[in-house]
Design an enzyme around this catalytic site. Structure first.
Site, PDB file in Angstrom:
ATOM      1  N   LYS A 169      14.005 -27.757  -9.557  1.00  0.00           N
ATOM      2  CA  LYS A 169      12.658 -27.762 -10.303  1.00  0.00           C
ATOM      3  C   LYS A 169      11.701 -27.043  -9.886  1.00  0.00           C
ATOM      4  O   LYS A 169      10.598 -26.545 -10.948  1.00  0.00           O
ATOM      5  CB  LYS A 169      12.291 -29.407 -10.520  1.00  0.00           C
ATOM      6  N   ASP A 188       7.588 -33.438 -18.611  1.00  0.00           N
ATOM      7  CA  ASP A 188       7.365 -34.855 -18.038  1.00  0.00           C
ATOM      8  C   ASP A 188       5.958 -35.304 -18.398  1.00  0.00           C
ATOM      9  O   ASP A 188       5.901 -36.647 -18.499  1.00  0.00           O
ATOM     10  CB  ASP A 188       7.673 -34.825 -16.760  1.00  0.00           C
TER      11      ASP A 188
HETATM   12  P1  NAP Z   1      10.796 -38.058  -5.077  1.00  0.00           P
HETATM   13  O1  NAP Z   1       9.925 -36.799  -5.138  1.00  0.00           O
HETATM   14  O2  NAP Z   1      11.961 -38.083  -4.165  1.00  0.00           O
HETATM   15  O3  NAP Z   1       9.708 -39.144  -4.623  1.00  0.00           O
HETATM   16  C1  NAP Z   1      10.141 -40.367  -4.312  1.00  0.00           C
HETATM   17  C2  NAP Z   1       9.103 -41.111  -4.057  1.00  0.00           C
HETATM   18  O4  NAP Z   1       9.379 -42.375  -3.737  1.00  0.00           O
HETATM   19  C3  NAP Z   1       7.806 -40.960  -3.095  1.00  0.00           C
HETATM   20  O5  NAP Z   1       6.725 -41.408  -3.221  1.00  0.00           O
HETATM   21  C4  NAP Z   1       8.601 -41.947  -1.800  1.00  0.00           C
HETATM   22  O6  NAP Z   1       7.682 -42.038  -0.876  1.00  0.00           O
HETATM   23  C5  NAP Z   1       8.852 -42.878  -2.573  1.00  0.00           C
HETATM   24  N1  NAP Z   1       9.925 -44.041  -1.804  1.00  0.00           N
HETATM   25  C6  NAP Z   1      11.285 -43.679  -1.836  1.00  0.00           C
HETATM   26  N2  NAP Z   1      11.871 -44.693  -1.074  1.00  0.00           N
HETATM   27  C7  NAP Z   1      10.955 -45.556  -0.645  1.00  0.00           C
HETATM   28  C8  NAP Z   1      10.998 -46.675   0.147  1.00  0.00           C
HETATM   29  N3  NAP Z   1      12.080 -47.202   0.437  1.00  0.00           N
HETATM   30  N4  NAP Z   1       9.791 -47.247   0.335  1.00  0.00           N
HETATM   31  C9  NAP Z   1       8.525 -46.672  -0.164  1.00  0.00           C
HETATM   32  N5  NAP Z   1       8.599 -45.673  -1.018  1.00  0.00           N
HETATM   33  C10 NAP Z   1       9.761 -45.020  -1.290  1.00  0.00           C
HETATM   34  O7  NAP Z   1      11.140 -38.581  -6.449  1.00  0.00           O
HETATM   35  P2  NAP Z   1      10.633 -38.212  -7.987  1.00  0.00           P
HETATM   36  O8  NAP Z   1      11.068 -37.233  -8.513  1.00  0.00           O
HETATM   37  O9  NAP Z   1       9.131 -38.452  -7.982  1.00  0.00           O
HETATM   38  O10 NAP Z   1      11.065 -39.590  -8.702  1.00  0.00           O
HETATM   39  C11 NAP Z   1      10.440 -40.843  -8.368  1.00  0.00           C
HETATM   40  C12 NAP Z   1      11.387 -41.759  -9.428  1.00  0.00           C
HETATM   41  O11 NAP Z   1      10.895 -41.733 -10.786  1.00  0.00           O
HETATM   42  C13 NAP Z   1      12.872 -41.864  -9.235  1.00  0.00           C
HETATM   43  O12 NAP Z   1      13.166 -43.204  -9.283  1.00  0.00           O
HETATM   44  C14 NAP Z   1      13.193 -41.060 -10.539  1.00  0.00           C
HETATM   45  O13 NAP Z   1      14.562 -41.383 -11.204  1.00  0.00           O
HETATM   46  C15 NAP Z   1      12.119 -41.531 -11.561  1.00  0.00           C
HETATM   47  N6  NAP Z   1      11.775 -40.615 -12.657  1.00  0.00           N
HETATM   48  C16 NAP Z   1      12.038 -41.101 -13.980  1.00  0.00           C
HETATM   49  C17 NAP Z   1      11.656 -39.964 -14.979  1.00  0.00           C
HETATM   50  C18 NAP Z   1      11.829 -40.538 -16.251  1.00  0.00           C
HETATM   51  O14 NAP Z   1      11.987 -39.949 -17.193  1.00  0.00           O
HETATM   52  N7  NAP Z   1      11.951 -42.079 -16.385  1.00  0.00           N
HETATM   53  C19 NAP Z   1      11.413 -38.919 -14.578  1.00  0.00           C
HETATM   54  C20 NAP Z   1      11.194 -38.275 -13.382  1.00  0.00           C
HETATM   55  C21 NAP Z   1      11.371 -39.417 -12.374  1.00  0.00           C
HETATM   56  P3  NAP Z   1       7.576 -41.287   0.533  1.00  0.00           P
HETATM   57  O15 NAP Z   1       6.676 -39.931   0.125  1.00  0.00           O
HETATM   58  O16 NAP Z   1       6.965 -42.214   1.620  1.00  0.00           O
HETATM   59  O17 NAP Z   1       9.059 -40.638   0.773  1.00  0.00           O
END
Ligand code: NAP
Length: 274
Positions: free
Chosen positions: A69, A105
């Site tokens: 991305k 998004d």
């Molecule tokens: P990302 O860039 O990898 O970020 C992950 C986030 O989750 C960070 O803020 C991370 O905190 C936090 N996190 C992960 N494990 C954790 C834990 N054990 N305790 C506390 N915080 C934790 O991922 P992303 O792309 O932002 O996606 C985040 C979520 O949104 C995913 O579940 C993804 O599937 C979902 N999503 C959904 C859509 C949709 O269309 N519905 C679109 C995009 C994403 P740290 O910074 O501390 O690691």
């Protein structure tokens, strides 16, 4: 040479888990369009060559998922304002001299909430998480005129950096104060991976959150996360994350197949079908 059958797809690494082929496949069938939407597993080392080849074999564009991305932004001939503000693209349109990189998004997030809560007008929002998805959420909230976003993240520096980048309406809040920060909020968004099947639930006490607040979770597997279940029980309006996935796909389909499709129950059921 342009192929007579319209082609689009999604590139990622890995890609087998993607629900996008089922989603676009439903719309293609529903509208009787002679086209295909295919999953393409592309390793990072092959990204540039693949994006060069696809338009030459009839592809009109692609969705982009992890881990490409951000990388596509550096390869694009043109980028939309949303993509630049988020710093990442999820939807590409091939043109004669390269490709346009867009981020849908932002649109998908806001449209999903508005479809469930048409009067939604965020003033004070709480956002948990500071990864890529959180950036799209922040842009959408700012665009809808939010006055304050309380942003918290396990790794606090990431929230602080986003506040520096997105301006004074974003207030970083220590992770340990995440439950208290909910007082007075009209919107609560989980933009972490917590609550997803196989991950721990988000540890958050909702007692301070007004019962009139809208609660949305970006996680959509399961559809009703522990956060949404708890919010529903206490009377909050809840919006699941699957709708964001469905709505973000609308602009891409229109780019490639020339028709703006609808997000409805039939689409939801098609995407959820095993
Ligand atoms: P990302 O860039 O990898 O970020 C992950 C986030 O989750 C960070 O803020 C991370 O905190 C936090 N996190 C992960 N494990 C954790 C834990 N054990 N305790 C506390 N915080 C934790 O991922 P992303 O792309 O932002 O996606 C985040 C979520 O949104 C995913 O579940 C993804 O599937 C979902 N999503 C959904 C859509 C949709 O269309 N519905 C679109 C995009 C994403 P740290 O910074 O501390 O690691």
């Amino acid at each position: 040479m342009t192929a007579s059958i319209a082609l689009a797809g999604v590139i990622g690494f890995p890609i087998a888990h993607s629900r996008s082929p089922r989603l676009h496949g439903h719309w293609l069938k529903d509208h009787g369009i002679a086209g295909h939407y295919v999953p393409l597993q592309v390793a990072p080392k092959d990204l540039a060559a693949t994006l060069d080849l696809l338009p030459r074999i009839g592809f009109r564009g692609v969705n982009v998922t992890l881990p490409h991305k951000e990388a596509v932004m550096t390869l694009a001939a043109e980028t939309t304002e949303e993509a630049r503000r988020v710093g990442a693209a999820n939807t590409l349109l091939f043109k004669d001299n390269g490709f346009l990189a867009d981020n849908t998004d932002v649109y998908g997030f806001a449209s999903n909430i508005l479809a469930q809560v048409p009067a939604w007008q965020p003033r004070v929002a709480a956002v948990i998480g500071s990864g890529g998805a959180s950036r799209a959420v922040l842009v959408a909230l700012l665009d809808r005129g939010v006055a304050e976003v309380r942003l918290t993240n396990r790794t606090s520096e990431r929230a602080t950096r986003l506040a520096e980048e997105f301006g004074s309406r974003i207030r970083p809040i220590p992770w340990d104060s995440r439950s208290e920060m909910l007082a007075g909020c009209d919107t609560l968004i989980n933009a972490t991976a917590l609550g997803m099947t196989g991950k721990p639930p988000l540890d958050l006490c909702l007692d301070s959150l007004p019962s009139t607040a809208v609660v949305s979770d970006l996680v959509y597997s399961p559809l009703e996360t522990p956060l949404l279940a708890a919010a529903r029980t206490r009377g909050n309006k809840v919006v699941d994350g699957l709708g964001m996935l469905l709505h973000q796909a609308v602009p891409g389909f229109e780019y490639w197949f020339g028709l703006r499709p609808k997000v409805d129950l039939a689409l939801r059921n098609a995407v959820l079908a095993q």
